[in-house]
Design a protein around this motif. Structure first.
Motif, short mmCIF file in Angstrom:
data_model
loop_
_atom_site.label_atom_id
_atom_site.label_comp_id
_atom_site.label_asym_id
_atom_site.label_seq_id
_atom_site.Cartn_x
_atom_site.Cartn_y
_atom_site.Cartn_z
N THR A 1 0.38 -1.46 0.18
CA THR A 1 0.18 -0.05 -0.09
C THR A 1 0.98 1.06 -0.07
OG1 THR A 1 -1.92 -1.23 1.59
CG2 THR A 1 -2.13 1.39 0.60
N ARG B 1 -7.19 -0.46 2.36
CA ARG B 1 -7.52 -1.88 2.73
C ARG B 1 -8.52 -2.85 3.13
NH1 ARG B 1 -2.03 -3.24 4.72
NH2 ARG B 1 0.07 -2.12 4.02
N HIS C 1 -6.95 4.39 5.17
CA HIS C 1 -6.86 3.63 5.62
C HIS C 1 -7.81 2.56 5.25
CE1 HIS C 1 -4.07 4.26 9.33
NE2 HIS C 1 -4.88 5.35 9.15
N THR D 1 0.48 5.65 -0.10
CA THR D 1 -0.04 7.25 0.10
C THR D 1 0.50 7.92 0.03
OG1 THR D 1 -1.36 5.55 1.76
CG2 THR D 1 -1.81 8.72 2.13
N HIS E 1 -3.90 0.15 -3.04
CA HIS E 1 -3.45 -1.58 -2.62
C HIS E 1 -3.58 -2.43 -2.95
CE1 HIS E 1 -3.49 -4.03 0.70
NE2 HIS E 1 -4.65 -5.19 0.16
N SER F 1 -4.88 6.77 -1.84
CA SER F 1 -4.21 5.85 -1.80
C SER F 1 -4.50 4.43 -2.58
CB SER F 1 -4.69 4.91 -0.16
OG SER F 1 -4.34 6.12 0.98
#
Length: 365
Positions: free
Chosen positions: A95, A358, A355, A97, A159, A157
């Motif tokens: 990941t 994810r 977050h 960001t 992932h 972000s």
């Protein structure tokens, strides 16, 4: 192509299905087919039709924004998980960001905004084409806070789940290059997930002293032209309460499908609209949308499963309740549909932080 409906869809199913729900839906469809096929040889017992019909109703019938099965799952998770579990935002994989600062005036100018979206589409198409199965997630957050003036920050972000591709760094580097063409891109480290210390009716209190209330955006009109900033975050010049807009965070989670998955989804959607839609006007609207999807797929586009969330922030229970009501009024003015996720506020606020990239599909029902 973006859609508030999932890339994989069978008739009447709600969006954002978990793996278990998809398996149950396929099992129910297979059981129904077996019952119908057996009727050609020997009539099955009446209870077989009733069992299949009851299972189909639980999975597909939607009193409100969710199916009956979805409401049951939300209630179960409300009792079992009193906070956001660590596994929700710590999925294995790679990941990154970034903070993204588009050029000044990009979102206000229609031509520059369209070019911005076209470049972002290119990044999504590349991400979707890098694996045989969908799984790569691109999560965009916007946060507007007002003290003396309104400040707006934006993060992106990406992932790549573990085991999905052999070289996730290659995918991340290429997507980073695509995003760098959109403006100034700065690699950042996401702050820890805020801890919930108190829960109230429709809101949560966090350890840093803030109160939050989160809604899923379940629909927006085409008239927005892809620009949410004036309406939901920065305040629209036509709104009488523009000067009292509360702090708000908006996030969009993109799950690009593969080219093959996009074609399969389009085939399912066409079959569902033709076989299960009784309203002729609705069927014609779906047929027009199907023609648009088909033309886009022919020219190399892919389908993107999309989740959108809106969080309002305040410093007291009374303020968060007032901010939530004001936000609902603003959404109504712009014809944006909100579902305030009753029973899941303790975990929904994480979707408007970086977050959320994810988050496993179906974690927020």
């Amino acid at each position: 192509m973006y859609s508030l409906t999932p890339g994989y869809r069978v008739p009447a199913l709600q969006r954002g299905l978990s793996g278990a729900e998809i398996a149950l839906t396929k099992l129910n469809a297979a059981a129904g087919s077996a019952v119908l096929a057996s009727a050609l040889v020997t009539p099955p017992p009446v209870w077989a039709f009733g069992a299949v019909g009851a299972a189909a109703m639980v999975l597909n019938m939607a009193p409100g924004p969710r199916s009956i099965g979805r409401w049951a799952a939300v209630g179960y998770r409300h009792l079992r998980e009193r906070t956001a579990p660590r596994s929700m935002t710590t999925a294995p994989g790679a990941t990154r960001t970034w903070a993204l600062y588009p050029g000044h005036g990009t979102m206000q100018d229609p031509a520059r905004r369209a070019d911005f979206h076209a470049r972002f589409d290119r990044a999504l198409t590349f991400a979707g084409a890098q694996a045989r199965t969908a799984g790569i997630q691109i999560h965009v957050t916007h946060h507007a806070a007002t003290v003396e003036c309104t400040t707006h920050t934006q993060t992106v972000s990406v992932h790549v789940p573990k085991g999905l591709v052999s070289s996730p760094a290659r995918v991340l580097d290429t997507v980073e290059g695509e995003l760098a063409a959109l403006g100034t891109l700065i690699l950042v480290e996401a702050d820890p997930v805020p801890t919930v210390v108190e829960r109230g009716p429709g809101w949560v209190a966090l350890a840093d002293g803030r109160y939050a209330s989160t809604a899923r955006i379940t629909g927006w009109p085409h008239e927005t032209d892809g620009d949410f900033m004036p309406g939901l975050l920065l305040g629209n010049s036509r709104d009488p309460d523009r000067d009292t807009v509360p702090d708000r965070s908006l996030s969009v989670l993109y799950r690009p499908l593969t080219a093959r998955g996009s074609r399969t989804a389009h085939r399912w959607q066409d079959a569902a609209s033709g076989a299960f839609t009784k309203d002729k006007i609705k069927a014609e609207a779906q047929a027009q949308a199907g023609d648009t999807r088909r033309a886009a797929l022919v020219h190399g586009a892919i389908l993107v499963d999309l989740d959108a969330y809106l969080t309002v922030w305040a410093d007291s229970p009374q303020s968060i309740t007032a901010a939530r009501g004001q936000t609902s009024l603003t959404a109504d003015r712009h014809r944006i549909s909100l579902d305030w996720l009753s029973g899941q506020q303790h975990r929904a606020h994480t979707m408007t932080t970086p977050h959320g990239a994810r988050t496993r599909k179906g974690a927020i029902l």
